[in-house]
Write an enzyme that holds these catalytic residues in place. Structure first.
Site, PDB file in Angstrom:
ATOM      1  N   PHE A 137       5.257   2.680  16.359  1.00  0.00           N
ATOM      2  CA  PHE A 137       3.981   2.696  15.683  1.00  0.00           C
ATOM      3  C   PHE A 137       4.588   2.036  14.283  1.00  0.00           C
ATOM      4  CE2 PHE A 137       1.705   4.176  11.919  1.00  0.00           C
ATOM      5  CZ  PHE A 137       0.232   3.943  12.329  1.00  0.00           C
ATOM      6  N   ASP A 222      12.323  -0.475  11.400  1.00  0.00           N
ATOM      7  CA  ASP A 222      11.484   0.196  10.681  1.00  0.00           C
ATOM      8  C   ASP A 222      11.767   1.458  10.239  1.00  0.00           C
ATOM      9  OD1 ASP A 222       9.335   1.625   9.670  1.00  0.00           O
ATOM     10  OD2 ASP A 222       7.894   0.921  11.358  1.00  0.00           O
ATOM     11  N   LYS A 251       6.805   5.829   2.866  1.00  0.00           N
ATOM     12  CA  LYS A 251       6.547   6.921   2.760  1.00  0.00           C
ATOM     13  C   LYS A 251       7.655   7.568   1.608  1.00  0.00           C
ATOM     14  CE  LYS A 251       4.617   8.032   7.494  1.00  0.00           C
ATOM     15  NZ  LYS A 251       4.638   6.857   8.294  1.00  0.00           N
TER      16      LYS A 251
HETATM   17  C1  LIG Z   1       3.737   5.640   8.564  1.00  0.00           C
HETATM   18  C2  LIG Z   1       4.388   4.590   9.413  1.00  0.00           C
HETATM   19  C3  LIG Z   1       3.904   3.285   9.149  1.00  0.00           C
HETATM   20  C4  LIG Z   1       2.734   2.809   8.336  1.00  0.00           C
HETATM   21  O1  LIG Z   1       3.200   3.005   7.078  1.00  0.00           O
HETATM   22  P1  LIG Z   1       1.617   3.267   6.093  1.00  0.00           P
HETATM   23  O2  LIG Z   1       2.213   3.582   4.669  1.00  0.00           O
HETATM   24  O3  LIG Z   1       0.843   4.394   6.826  1.00  0.00           O
HETATM   25  O4  LIG Z   1       1.139   2.113   6.149  1.00  0.00           O
HETATM   26  C5  LIG Z   1       4.765   2.103   9.967  1.00  0.00           C
HETATM   27  N1  LIG Z   1       5.800   2.449  10.352  1.00  0.00           N
HETATM   28  C6  LIG Z   1       6.118   3.660  10.749  1.00  0.00           C
HETATM   29  C7  LIG Z   1       7.500   4.025  11.459  1.00  0.00           C
HETATM   30  C8  LIG Z   1       5.589   4.774  10.013  1.00  0.00           C
HETATM   31  O5  LIG Z   1       5.942   6.285  10.407  1.00  0.00           O
END
Ligand SMILES: *Cc1c(COP(=O)(O)O)cnc(C)c1O
Length: 396
Positions: A137, A222, A251
């Protein structure tokens, strides 16, 4: 549904099936709803509120910045951005940071940086393919969605950006099979979050690093969910000793304000984005960067990483006891304060809802995983309290 929920339904686009609760305030690792009911928070606003609520000094730093300056744009320098940048670069040992407004936007920047690197190297855009992972994701914008490995998220919005291929997470051969002379980057979470809490195997990450070095491909990690202390290191990859060329974070980076970043290692920084290539009006504004800067200070002064490391074995042990005790809990997976329980024989949503009714916030991940991403400042007693409440919910 109470009045506030009704009012929200009337004006807010229905893209979430929200739980029937309206939160009003938080204190420490607890939340209070508009009815005055108290909840233990093991969701942390989806891994955002690393310091819980009203951590000493955090609010004060934000308020002080509000009194000075909240926005100025990227046409000018500002002090909090410089400080936040320095601290992020120092914590990661990487080279240059670009601040964004979200995780998704950090992914967008990382993808652009990777493509620009290959373009700079080759003088053309032939080398543009990106290999991402199944069940990953990375966000919901067109670019981030293009590299998100869940077909049903992508399908209604196709065609997305081209040149993306999906390999299997933790399967190095499946990545190798997709690499060719057009590949410019490999992108993966270090611990898959939304996909169901799957930590990377050390050999997988090491193998990706070797593959990327051999072919001069950029490795992008990521760290949006698993980063900023959640695994007991600033960034999860530090625990593996495998360094990416580009990292994304968000986050917990601001622990409650909307901020993300993509961070480039020396190689990517030297040969990718240059003035005019990328921008954002709000990104790196003094307000959010004052938060980032303060978060790093608190992590250092109050030994947040050490605290997490100290409590990890206890959290794991207590969760393993649930696996032992309840037939509907098949397995525990995770790393540090990013844990998942695999639920069988009953819908995970049912347990999440029941927990909420009993005053505990947990979330789901994938199709059958109960996810816990608590504030990093939880104490042992709060782990015990979570286990008690969750035990009742698993029993019922
Ligand atoms: C939450 C998340 C995203 C997206 O971040 P947003 O701040 O919601 O745009 C991308 N990658 C990972 C692994 C995430 O957990």
């Amino acid at each position: 549904m109470n009045e506030q929920m009704q009012a929200s339904e009337e004006s807010i686009l229905h893209t979430y099936n929200r739980f029937p609760v309206v939160f009003e305030r938080g204190e420490g690792c607890y939340l209070y709803d508009t009815e005055g009911l108290k909840y233990l928070d093991f969701a942390a606003g989806i891994a955002v509120n690393a310091l819980g609520y009203h951590y000493p000094g955090y609010d004060e730093a934000l308020k002080a910045q509000v009194d000075k300056l909240t926005h100025i744009s990227n046409l000018y320098y500002n002090v909090p951005m410089t400080e936040a940048g320095e601290k992020l670069v120092r914590a990661s040992g990487m080279s240059k940071a670009f601040f964004t407004n979200s995780g998704t936007e950090a992914i967008e920047g990382a993808l652009k940086a990777a493509r620009k690197y290959a373009y700079t190297k080759n003088g053309n855009a032939d080398c543009h393919e990106i290999i991402a992972m199944n069940h990953s994701f990375h966000g919901r914008s067109m670019g981030a969605l293009s590299v998100t490995g869940t077909a049903h998220y992508r399908e209604p919005f196709e065609p997305l950006i081209g040149g993306v291929k999906f390999a299997d997470f933790n399967d190095l051969d499946s990545v190798k099979a997709l690499v060719n002379e057009k590949t410019c980057a490999i992108l993966t979470e270090v611990v898959q979050g939304e996909g169901g809490i799957y930590p990377a195997d050390p050999e997988f990450l090491k193998g990706l690093r070797e593959l990327c070095d051999e072919k001069d491909i950029l490795l992008i990690f990521d760290e949006i969910q698993c980063g900023m202390g959640r695994t007991g290191e600033y960034f999860a990859w530090q625990g593996y000793g495998v360094k990416p060329d580009i990292m994304t974070c968000a986050k917990a980076l601001g622990s409650g304000v909307p901020v993300g970043a993509f961070v480039l290692g020396e190689k990517a920084a030297a040969m990718s984005l240059t003035p005019g290539d990328h921008g954002t009006t709000y990104g790196g504004n003094p307000f959010v960067c004052a938060a980032v800067s303060k978060v790093f200070d608190i992590f250092e002064q109050d030994h947040i990483l050490e605290h997490v490391r100290e409590l990890i074995p206890y959290l794991e042990q207590k969760l393993d006891e649930l696996v032992e005790k309840y037939d509907c809990v098949a397995e525990r997976r995770g790393k540090g304060f990013m844990q998942g329980l695999v639920i069988t024989g009953r819908p995970v949503g049912e347990i999440v809802t029941k927990a909420l009714e009993e005053g505990l916030l947990v979330i789901s991940a994938g199709k059958d995983v109960l996810r816990m991403v608590p504030p990093l400042v939880i104490k042992k007693e709060q782990i015990d309290e979570m286990i008690d409440i969750l035990g009742d919910c698993l029993e019922a």
